[in-house]
Write an enzyme that holds these catalytic residues in place. Structure first.
Site, PDB file in Angstrom:
ATOM      1  N   HIS B 264       0.842  -1.199   0.000  1.00  0.00           N
ATOM      2  CA  HIS B 264       0.000   0.000   0.000  1.00  0.00           C
ATOM      3  C   HIS B 264       0.877   1.249   0.000  1.00  0.00           C
ATOM      4  O   HIS B 264       2.089   1.164   0.113  1.00  0.00           O
ATOM      5  CB  HIS B 264      -0.918   0.024   1.224  1.00  0.00           C
ATOM      6  N   ASP B 294      -1.380 -10.850  -0.532  1.00  0.00           N
ATOM      7  CA  ASP B 294      -1.142 -11.060   0.898  1.00  0.00           C
ATOM      8  C   ASP B 294      -2.374 -11.200   1.797  1.00  0.00           C
ATOM      9  O   ASP B 294      -2.361 -11.983   2.713  1.00  0.00           O
ATOM     10  CB  ASP B 294      -0.134 -10.080   1.499  1.00  0.00           C
ATOM     11  N   TYR B 526      -6.567   3.761  -8.255  1.00  0.00           N
ATOM     12  CA  TYR B 526      -5.109   3.966  -8.270  1.00  0.00           C
ATOM     13  C   TYR B 526      -4.371   2.908  -9.075  1.00  0.00           C
ATOM     14  O   TYR B 526      -3.315   3.151  -9.627  1.00  0.00           O
ATOM     15  CB  TYR B 526      -4.551   4.116  -6.856  1.00  0.00           C
TER      16      TYR B 526
END
Lengths: 279, 997
Positions: B264, B294, B526
């Site tokens: 992130h 993950d 994003y």
């Protein structure tokens, strides 16, 4: 005259800590002149959240009690303060003057709720101001209320007579009512913190296989008198809530289908899970 | 009009701006230079002499300009310069060499950005409010915020209360009631604590160099994490970084530079790592870090083999479930699902109010989790607590009851699934193994009483039930992050296949996803890559690239390191993993080997951020990796000085998102997070104002990369002449925002609320099409058209188009004995069955995501989060990480509340503060993961950590060896009261008993 009150619903609080963090954000690094000096970076909990677990695995519940300045109408801190360092505003809010209160540690000691904090560096007592500086600037509610994700905290500005009615209608309570400080912070479902429960699980055997005894009738007796009854659920679990801690002996009677009644005795100290009861 | 006239007017435009805007006047004084603009053949030309803030403009060709901009023809020059700028034309001109720029980077980028600035001087940001404060808007990983600023200092950050002119809110009608969410945004604790993170004393404010690192002499790699730092200038820092990049490429060739990052970033489409960082790493040509999925793990490696959805990493469809659940469902089973803690992903507390409605409607709740979690405590309902890693066995016993008592939807199974007969034979013990998966069998394995399993199975079958498997409905959940993670996720699909997934009230979800918002309004996530133009490793090509013409970028270095095996790759020189390749179910079967053919091994690390020690399994490995001589140079670009930043040779101080310009939509990643905005009650798209100037000498990531690129002659390619705010405007224009709000208003007000979808045009409920035997009709562009075996939109992505109890993809693969086609139960390779180890370390550790920090973001750094009493406990002035221990386990170890204890196994030791609880059964320990603080009490890598990095203890072994998956929750430990020493030395520990594969 409308005055501010805070209502905190214990059943809705899930410990997000957004009230605590809003206060940290609003007061750390910011002097709000006439209202409060900045709060220390660490160590102060103007909203102080206490964790309360009840029962034993696998029958537990978990609730949180958030305490803050109660903005009492008969505030011990006001009495303890010298040279009017603590004042009561017309809208009900209690403000500790950051200038006048310098050195007055007795203001911290006077609060029976441990909600006034001592700022070692600035040598002043501090507490949550109800975000009075924001309300005076036209904000409609304090930040703890607007950031609470569950709606557990509500701030209402109403006449005292309306509040009195609200207390009755919504079964609100204050902390330690015996102290008669007349707090303006009220709690809903406070029993989840202050009271306790007796719970258990009813099981039965069907062709040698253990099964949950569903819909067993469970009766609760105190001093020979039936005070409550409930039924076990799909997992055989039952629970009597709202009992006083350390309240002595209780008897349970469990009726399942046409079987003989099962009996259990409990000397209740705190919330207790009785485990399996073969019915 | 002719080109010569435009060239004549250009300086006038700059002069007028200079007269009107002081800042621009100052800008013009920064450089003295001569800029020539001309047609390539010199037929038309004009040059400008910038001197001390003045511009002298002359027609003709200068003999020696500093910057020369050339157009192939007069018409091209005219078209490109005539406002408004047509970026498609401009990009085409650049790509076709019709527009060329020559000159040193420092001057070319200054000139281009000055021209851009002249267009934007009049933009006004923020709203003045009371007390002389300006209210800006920004966004965090935990929700959008108003940022109140006075005299260049942030006063406060709050969630956003909507005004009457903001987009309207939806209403859901269910069982005679109407529900509508509050007209405001919610915020996660780590978002609300942002101010304390900005002003943290642990900010990197200046470039630093490790004192005993000499790039021209002794590098002392062994002292990383031990020796101190000295302040250096940006020039000195960038000199080292520049020369090391060049040295790597010249001395070792492609592959020598590793670009390593985490999962992130701070919010914003321009500054996100898939944007700025990815373009930069493509430019320098770096070995990349191959992430494991993950928080998905079992869903990606397991679940998708039964029902497809590779492009969601194995997660289910996410449409319409809020209405369907509230209207139809009678029960929600939360299985390894704690949405009040994990909040979906970036979803703040948006789902909370919806779960409160479900409670109000009397929808029953079940919570299956070894830990009595916050969602269970908040919503109430039965808590069922299987031992860690044993949930697949519990699922099998439920299946057994359903089959034995005929409590499943046989018509659906017949019509919508394949392989059930074989599955039923396994469950009933009619296969080779011959074990009947009865509730009694499962009781022994899971610790859940058989009578409860039967009661649960019957109740589930009798009621229309939503399954919230993991915090998002599907995906997340500690159960998917253990040795049996894939088994668990697979079993969730198989269970729902027996109860009629897609029928009214029967679906995946815990009211976290599928709210009735407008899904068609376009704003890029994003993962669409911002300005990176990375068509290979972002979702740029889906929509953004066409809407915002910009330059492509691609990494020429075809080498990658599986993140979970980075230490082995660096220290042993070899590693193998499996990719996140979501184009197909089979994408995950392709082994990725390090080193790549013909590539250099890694010699330098460009590390972005600092979360590995707190978040990666068996993380003492990463510490040893940093201390190896093989890693000649480590640069870390990071906002805070924490974790592994302290292992770098050079530290580059980055600023936060509050100190740079950006734009972003709340909870909108795009990519495999397609339509995750469905978590929200309102879509909120915001400009991310630059609220304050960067603190100290910190710079935005964009600026740091820009500065390095300038030293390599790449800055024009990196920026395309844009500043960050110019990209913000480009993204605004590329989205549907201009149809809803003017740029001027957007700049001032800061956000836009997308109006709710009208009731009749809301998306249909997920899987209803499947249950009804119709064509797929939910608005997701997946799977790829080529994945439908027969007709377009007919069926799922699996070979059969149906839910497969026996997975055909795993059968075709056939190479993974730990993932057989039938989801048989294989006990964890670390747990109660590994008897010698279990005897030595009798406690099973579960380490789910942290609640108050977002991974390491928000924790440590002296932030306010550390004072949250359920996050860290202050003992003798040190804020210790919390470990939760059952009262029984504590009693036998003589541990009291708030005692300091040492958690340890052969991999490491961690000091934590004990919190005694009834929320766990004996034998199970709960300790959230992702401490940002690594503070060894002795030698790094060989001593106990009192920062709380619990992942020092978790296993490095992947769930199955043919996957790239972490198994944090298969972890055995012991706990003892801390004696104040607790030195842990891996050299003397007996390592052979722990799984080392």
């Amino acid at each position: 005259m409308k005055k501010w009150n805070l209502i905190i619903d214990i059943a809705k609080c899930h410990n997000s800590n957004n009230c605590f963090l809003s206060v940290a954000d609003e007061y750390i690094g910011n002097d709000h002149k006439g209202y409060s000096a900045s709060m220390p970076l660490h160590g102060h909990h103007w909203f102080n959240i206490h964790r309360k677990e009840r029962g034993q695995a696998p029958m537990v519940d978990l609730n949180y009690l958030s305490t803050t300045c109660n903005h009492c109408d008969d505030a011990p801190c006001i009495k303890a303060a010298k040279n009017e360092a603590v004042i009561k505003r017309e809208d009900g809010i209690v403000i500790i003057d950051p200038e006048k209160s310098k050195g007055q540690k007795q203001i911290v000691d006077a609060c029976p709720y441990d909600s006034v904090w001592w700022n070692e560096e600035k040598n002043i007592p501090q507490a949550w101001t109800f975000d009075a500086h924001l309300l005076d600037s036209g904000w409609s509610e304090p930040r703890c209320a607007s950031t609470c994700p569950t709606g557990a905290i509500k701030a209402v500005k109403i006449e005292d007579s309306e509040m009195t009615q609200k207390v009755i209608d919504e079964e609100l309570q204050v902390l330690q009512p015996k102290l008669k400080t007349k707090p303006r912070v009220y709690y809903k479902n406070l029993d989840l913190i202050t009271k306790c429960f007796i719970g258990g699980t009813t099981v039965t055997t069907d062709n040698g296989v253990e099964e949950c005894a569903v819909n067993a009738s469970v009766l609760l007796y105190k001093d020979g008198e039936k005070i409550s009854e409930t039924n076990s659920d799909d997992f055989g679990d039952f629970k009597f809530d709202g009992l006083e801690p350390d309240s002595g002996n209780y008897e349970l009677e469990i009726l399942y289908q046409n079987n003989d009644a099962q009996k259990k005795s409990v000397n209740l100290k705190d919330s207790e899970y009785l485990g399996l009861i073969n019915v | 009009m002719k080109l010569s006239i435009i060239l004549f007017f250009l300086p006038w435009m700059l002069r007028i701006q200079s007269l009107m805007h002081k800042k621009f006047r100052e800008r013009l004084k920064e450089k003295n230079l001569i800029v020539q603009m001309k047609v390539t053949d010199d037929s038309v030309g004009r040059f400008y002499i910038f001197q001390n803030g003045k511009i002298i403009s002359k027609s003709g060709i200068h003999s020696d300009p500093d910057v020369c901009i050339m157009f192939k023809t007069e018409k091209i020059g005219f078209d490109l310069l005539m406002p408004p700028v047509n970026y498609q034309t401009r990009i085409d001109a650049i790509k076709n060499f019709n527009l060329m720029m020559e000159g040193p980077d420092e001057l070319t980028s200054w000139f281009s950005e000055t021209v851009m600035m002249s267009q934007t001087n009049h933009w006004k940001y923020g709203t003045p409010v009371e007390n002389g404060e300006i209210r800006y808007v920004n966004n965090t990983n935990g929700g959008p915020v108003y940022v109140y600023v006075k005299n260049g200092k942030i006063i406060r950050m709050t969630p956003i209360n909507f005004s009457d002119d903001d987009g309207e809110t939806w209403t859901v009608k269910a069982r005679g009631k109407e529900f509508s969410p509050p007209r405001k945004t919610t915020i996660s604790p780590h978002g609300l604590a942002s101010k304390s993170l900005v002003y943290s004393k642990d900010r990197n404010l200046y470039p630093m160099k490790r004192v005993d690192f000499d790039p021209n002499g002794d590098r002392n790699q062994q002292n990383r994490g031990i020796s101190g730092y000295e302040r250096i200038s940006w020039d000195e820092a960038l000199d080292i970084v520049e020369s090391e990049i060049k040295r790597m490429n010249r001395s070792y060739g492609p592959g020598a530079i590793l670009a390593a990052r985490s999962s992130h970033h701070t919010w914003g489409n321009v500054g996100y790592y898939i944007s700025a960082y990815q373009k930069f790493t493509n430019i320098i040509g770096a070995t990349t870090t191959m992430l494991n999925p993950d928080s998905w793990e079992g869903w990606y490696w397991g679940a998708m083999h039964h029902y497809g959805h590779s492009m969601r990493n194995g997660a289910a469809e996410i449409y319409g479930q809020v209405e369907d659940c509230l209207q139809e469902a009678e029960m929600i089973v939360f299985w390894s699902s704690d949405p009040e803690v994990t909040n979906g992903v970036y979803g703040s507390f948006e789902g909370t109010v919806r779960r409160q409605w479900a409670k109000e409607l009397g929808i029953e709740m079940i919570h299956i989790d070894p830990f009595f979690n916050e969602t269970a405590a908040f919503l109430g309902g039965k808590w069922i607590a299987p031992r860690p890693t044993t949930s697949p066995a519990l699922a099998q016993a439920i299946t057994h009851v359903w089959i034995k008592e005929e409590l499943y939807d046989s018509e659906y199974v017949e019509r919508c699934t394949t392989g059930f007969k074989k599955w039923a034979a396994y469950i009933l013990g009619e296969d080779e193994e011959g074990i009947e998966r009865t509730p009694e069998w499962a009781e022994e394995e899971t610790g859940v009483p058989s009578r409860e399993i039967r009661a649960l199975a019957r109740k589930w079958a009798a009621k229309k039930t939503y399954l919230s498997a993991g915090g998002m409905g599907t995906t997340l959940g500690g159960a998917c992050r253990s040795a049996t993670g894939a088994q668990w996720a697979r079993s969730m699909i198989c269970l729902m296949a027996m109860q009629g997934l897609g029928k009214p009230g029967i679906n995946f979800g815990g009211l976290q996803f599928g709210s009735p918002i407008d899904y068609n309004f376009y704003f890029p996530g994003y993962a669409e890559g911002g300005f990176s133009g990375d068509s290979m490793n972002s979702a740029s090509g889906v929509s953004l690239y066409q809407r915002m013409p910009h330059l492509l970028s691609m990494n020429p270095t075809q080498q990658t390191i599986p993140r979970l095996k980075m230490p082995e790759a660096i220290m042993e020189g070899e590693a193998e993993g499996y990719p996140i390749d979501i184009r197909s179910i089979e994408g995950q079967f392709f082994p990725v080997k390090y080193p790549s053919p013909g590539h250099s091994s890694v010699k330098m690390m460009y590390k972005y951020g600092s979360s590995y020690i707190g978040t990666q399994p068996d993380s003492n490995r990463y510490i040893k990796m940093y201390q190896t001589d093989d890693l000649e140079f480590v640069v870390n670009q990071s906002i805070w000085n924490e974790g592994e930043v302290k292992f770098a040779d050079v530290i580059l101080p980055a600023c936060t998102n509050f100190e740079r310009s950006d734009i972003g939509e709340w909870a909108n990643p795009g990519g495999y997070g397609y339509d995750w905005v469905g978590q929200l009650n309102h879509r909120v798209i915001g400009i991310q104002h630059k609220c304050i100037e960067p603190l100290g000498e910190s710079k935005s990531d964009y600026q740091i990369f820009h500065d390095i690129c300038a030293r390599l002659g790449h800055s024009a390619y990196f920026t395309e002449g844009h500043r960050e705010i110019d990209w913000v405007k480009r993204l605004f224009d590329a989205s549907d925002l201009p149809s809803g709000i003017s740029w001027k208003k957007f700049c001032k007000k800061g956000y836009y609320v997308v109006p709710a979808e009208k009731e009749k045009s809301r998306p249909p409920v997920s899987y209803k099409w499947f249950a009804d035997g119709k064509k797929k009709n939910v608005p997701e562009p997946q799977p790829l058209p080529g994945s439908y075996g027969e007709n377009f939109l007919d069926g799922l992505q699996t070979q059969s188009g149906k839910i497969e109890f026996e997975s055909q993809s795993l059968k075709r693969y056939g190479k993974d004995p730990e993932r057989p086609p039938l989801n048989i139960y294989i006990p964890s390779w670390e747990g109660t069955h590994t008897s010698d180890l279990y005897k030595k370390y009798p406690l099973q550790l579960v380490s789910p995501h942290s609640r108050y920090s977002f991974h390491t973001k928000g924790d440590g750094k002296d932030s306010s989060v550390n004072d949250i009493k359920d996050h860290r406990i202050n003992i003798d002035g040190y804020a210790y990480w919390i470990v939760r221990i059952s009262t029984q386990d504590a009693e036998v170890r003589n541990v009291k509340d708030n005692d300091l204890v040492k958690l340890f196994n052969d991999r490491g030791a961690v000091i934590c503060a004990a919190q005694l609880t009834e929320r766990l059964s004996p034998g199970i320990i709960h300790c959230r993961q992702a401490s940002a603080v690594y503070e060894p009490i002795g030698k790094p890598g060989e001593s106990a950590d009192r920062g709380g990095c619990i992942n020092l203890l978790t296993p490095k072994r992947t769930q199955s060896l043919k996957t790239h998956s972490a198994a944090y929750n298969s972890c055995l430990i012991e706990i003892e009261k801390w004696d104040g020493k607790g030195i842990f030395n891996t050299n003397t520990a007996k390592k052979e008993t722990m799984s080392t594969k």
